[in-house]
Design a protein around this motif. Sequence first.
Motif, mmCIF file in Angstrom:
data_model
loop_
_atom_site.group_PDB
_atom_site.id
_atom_site.type_symbol
_atom_site.label_atom_id
_atom_site.label_comp_id
_atom_site.label_asym_id
_atom_site.label_seq_id
_atom_site.Cartn_x
_atom_site.Cartn_y
_atom_site.Cartn_z
ATOM 1 N N ILE A 48 0.844 -1.205 0.000
ATOM 2 C CA ILE A 48 0.000 0.000 0.000
ATOM 3 C C ILE A 48 0.875 1.249 0.000
ATOM 4 O O ILE A 48 0.631 2.203 -0.741
ATOM 5 N N GLU A 49 1.916 1.242 0.823
ATOM 6 C CA GLU A 49 2.802 2.406 0.939
ATOM 7 C C GLU A 49 3.439 2.748 -0.402
ATOM 8 O O GLU A 49 3.703 3.911 -0.703
ATOM 9 N N ALA A 50 3.656 1.722 -1.236
ATOM 10 C CA ALA A 50 4.273 1.936 -2.545
ATOM 11 C C ALA A 50 3.389 2.770 -3.471
ATOM 12 O O ALA A 50 3.873 3.335 -4.461
ATOM 13 N N LEU A 51 2.086 2.864 -3.137
ATOM 14 C CA LEU A 51 1.150 3.645 -3.960
ATOM 15 C C LEU A 51 1.152 5.134 -3.587
ATOM 16 O O LEU A 51 0.421 5.919 -4.186
ATOM 17 N N TYR A 52 1.959 5.483 -2.614
ATOM 18 C CA TYR A 52 1.973 6.864 -2.110
ATOM 19 C C TYR A 52 2.246 7.890 -3.211
ATOM 20 O O TYR A 52 1.509 8.876 -3.362
ATOM 21 N N TYR A 53 3.296 7.671 -3.988
ATOM 22 C CA TYR A 53 3.664 8.654 -5.009
ATOM 23 C C TYR A 53 2.580 8.770 -6.087
ATOM 24 O O TYR A 53 2.319 9.864 -6.596
ATOM 25 N N ALA A 54 1.939 7.657 -6.403
ATOM 26 C CA ALA A 54 0.856 7.693 -7.395
ATOM 27 C C ALA A 54 -0.301 8.537 -6.887
ATOM 28 O O ALA A 54 -0.899 9.320 -7.636
ATOM 29 N N GLN A 55 -0.623 8.396 -5.593
ATOM 30 C CA GLN A 55 -1.722 9.177 -5.022
ATOM 31 C C GLN A 55 -1.402 10.670 -5.023
ATOM 32 O O GLN A 55 -2.210 11.502 -5.416
ATOM 33 N N VAL A 56 -0.192 11.001 -4.593
ATOM 34 C CA VAL A 56 0.225 12.405 -4.518
ATOM 35 C C VAL A 56 0.205 13.063 -5.896
ATOM 36 O O VAL A 56 -0.372 14.142 -6.085
ATOM 37 N N LEU A 57 0.827 12.423 -6.865
ATOM 38 C CA LEU A 57 0.889 12.989 -8.210
ATOM 39 C C LEU A 57 -0.500 13.025 -8.853
ATOM 40 O O LEU A 57 -0.816 13.941 -9.615
ATOM 41 N N GLY A 58 -1.329 12.033 -8.532
ATOM 42 C CA GLY A 58 -2.690 12.012 -9.074
ATOM 43 C C GLY A 58 -3.511 13.196 -8.599
ATOM 44 O O GLY A 58 -4.120 13.917 -9.410
ATOM 45 N N TYR A 59 -3.524 13.444 -7.292
ATOM 46 C CA TYR A 59 -4.289 14.562 -6.743
ATOM 47 C C TYR A 59 -3.730 15.907 -7.209
ATOM 48 O O TYR A 59 -4.486 16.837 -7.514
ATOM 49 N N THR A 60 -2.412 16.002 -7.263
ATOM 50 C CA THR A 60 -1.803 17.262 -7.707
ATOM 51 C C THR A 60 -2.103 17.511 -9.180
ATOM 52 O O THR A 60 -2.401 18.637 -9.581
ATOM 53 N N GLY A 61 -2.037 16.448 -9.989
ATOM 54 C CA GLY A 61 -2.334 16.587 -11.415
ATOM 55 C C GLY A 61 -3.777 16.995 -11.670
ATOM 56 O O GLY A 61 -4.046 17.874 -12.501
ATOM 57 N N VAL A 62 -4.716 16.387 -10.957
ATOM 58 C CA VAL A 62 -6.133 16.750 -11.109
ATOM 59 C C VAL A 62 -6.366 18.197 -10.671
ATOM 60 O O VAL A 62 -7.127 18.944 -11.300
ATOM 61 N N SER A 63 -5.696 18.599 -9.603
ATOM 62 C CA SER A 63 -5.823 19.985 -9.125
ATOM 63 C C SER A 63 -5.352 20.972 -10.190
ATOM 64 O O SER A 63 -6.003 21.995 -10.445
ATOM 65 N N LEU A 64 -4.225 20.674 -10.817
ATOM 66 C CA LEU A 64 -3.711 21.533 -11.890
ATOM 67 C C LEU A 64 -4.679 21.585 -13.071
ATOM 68 O O LEU A 64 -4.928 22.651 -13.643
ATOM 69 N N TRP A 65 -5.232 20.436 -13.425
ATOM 70 C CA TRP A 65 -6.184 20.376 -14.537
ATOM 71 C C TRP A 65 -7.403 21.252 -14.259
ATOM 72 O O TRP A 65 -7.866 21.987 -15.140
ATOM 73 N N LEU A 66 -7.906 21.223 -13.040
ATOM 74 C CA LEU A 66 -9.058 22.051 -12.664
ATOM 75 C C LEU A 66 -8.715 23.538 -12.754
ATOM 76 O O LEU A 66 -9.531 24.356 -13.187
ATOM 77 N N LEU A 67 -7.503 23.880 -12.339
ATOM 78 C CA LEU A 67 -7.087 25.288 -12.367
ATOM 79 C C LEU A 67 -6.968 25.796 -13.804
ATOM 80 O O LEU A 67 -7.374 26.919 -14.115
ATOM 81 N N TYR A 68 -6.399 24.972 -14.691
ATOM 82 C CA TYR A 68 -6.202 25.410 -16.075
ATOM 83 C C TYR A 68 -7.512 25.499 -16.850
ATOM 84 O O TYR A 68 -7.610 26.263 -17.801
ATOM 85 N N LYS A 69 -8.522 24.750 -16.449
ATOM 86 C CA LYS A 69 -9.807 24.812 -17.155
ATOM 87 C C LYS A 69 -10.771 25.820 -16.518
ATOM 88 O O LYS A 69 -11.850 26.055 -17.049
ATOM 89 N N SER A 70 -10.370 26.422 -15.398
ATOM 90 C CA SER A 70 -11.244 27.392 -14.722
ATOM 91 C C SER A 70 -11.322 28.693 -15.507
ATOM 92 O O SER A 70 -10.381 29.071 -16.213
ATOM 93 N N GLU A 71 -12.440 29.379 -15.395
ATOM 94 C CA GLU A 71 -12.649 30.662 -16.058
ATOM 95 C C GLU A 71 -12.375 31.806 -15.100
ATOM 96 O O GLU A 71 -12.595 31.698 -13.900
ATOM 97 N N SER A 72 -11.929 32.922 -15.645
ATOM 98 C CA SER A 72 -11.599 34.082 -14.833
ATOM 99 C C SER A 72 -12.840 34.629 -14.131
ATOM 100 O O SER A 72 -13.917 34.706 -14.710
ATOM 101 N N LYS A 73 -12.657 35.002 -12.851
ATOM 102 C CA LYS A 73 -13.740 35.605 -12.065
ATOM 103 C C LYS A 73 -13.337 36.961 -11.500
ATOM 104 O O LYS A 73 -13.965 37.464 -10.586
ATOM 105 N N GLY A 74 -12.277 37.534 -12.041
ATOM 106 C CA GLY A 74 -11.817 38.826 -11.548
ATOM 107 C C GLY A 74 -10.337 38.804 -11.205
ATOM 108 O O GLY A 74 -9.680 37.748 -11.218
ATOM 109 N N LEU A 75 -9.790 39.954 -10.875
ATOM 110 C CA LEU A 75 -8.359 40.087 -10.630
ATOM 111 C C LEU A 75 -7.901 39.297 -9.416
ATOM 112 O O LEU A 75 -6.849 38.653 -9.443
#
Length: 362
Positions: free
Chosen positions: A137-164
């Motif tokens: 299970i511990e060996a899956l740690y890096y996959a979990q971290v990179l997965g959540y970080t990657g999804v977070s980045l994807w959400l940020l890049y697809k977000s629309e501007s809401k002001g300065l």
Amino acid sequence: MLDLLQQIAAFNFLLFTGLIWYYRKKLDHAIFIFSFFLLGKGLTMLSNLLLGQVIFPGERVALRAGVIMNSFLFFYAPFLYWFTLSVLKSVVPIRKFSIHLLPFLFFLLTNIALITMAVLEYKGTFFNHLLVFRNSIEALYYAQVLGYTGVSLWLLYKSESKGLIFDKIVKWLKQVLWIFIAIWIVFFVSSLFNENQFMADSLSALGIVLLLVLSNVTLLLVLGSPEVFYNNLSVKLKKVPNTDIVNKQNYDKLCELVVSQKLYKNADLKIGNLSSAIDQSPRNVSALINKFYEGNFYDFVNYYRIEEAKSLLKNTEGDMTILTILYESGFNNKSVFNAVFKKMVGVTPSAFRKNHITTLYG
């Protein structure tokens, strides 16, 4: 050197967590969520120190505590993702997010089971199988971290501007996530150098230094951009507002925007959001509210929230509960809603609804 860096980093993360919790009522809810990322990372680094017997060497209790704390490997990445959601979507309730903490809870229970069997001195076949399973299970740690970080980045890049203000925090968060990805890649590569201790230690030290830099930069951003992270700035604006801007016309424009865009429904609304909507500085918006509403920012916003709540309470055709109404009006706390409603209206929400029904039907 590596051990000293880990001690400094663990103290740094846990100290920042404590500071955020102490000032949580003044800070934006998203920063409170971010503090759990800091907590998880701090406890993980502390577990490394305990497992490596850098601190409390030879103490079995400390070693067992290190195994339990090591469970936090699966704790902090989901909170980084939740922090991103909070920035993009305001309030994300814990009940909807709790499923993301299941890997952490599962890993924690597995570690507790192993420690319990070790204390009871049970080292049979089941213990060995469970230990192998735990390490898998511990060996899956890096996959979990990179997965959540990657999804977070994807959400940020697809977000629309809401002001300065929104664009500023999104830009900063993108940088944070990219640096975190780089850090975790450094740690992963360091784990591959099993036969070259110098290279492994050097990469680990680099990763810890980057974590320290990033955590301190985060703190500086919180202090340097209060309009982004603090709830109410009306008493903290020291510069003199522009008197040419502070007029009834701009105040009416502000009120019209609040109503037409229903800005008051955002439970995390800050004065920075209003300044972006009207394209004025926070101090000018604060001056407009103080002069023409004759109250502070939260009194001004709560006026519109209470008017919305009164309208919903008067709707006898619907079957909305008071809890639903308070969320629809822009509040996120029942006791605060009841207190503000009674202060502005003179009666509680339930009494207001009852009085209205009595007036209609006798």
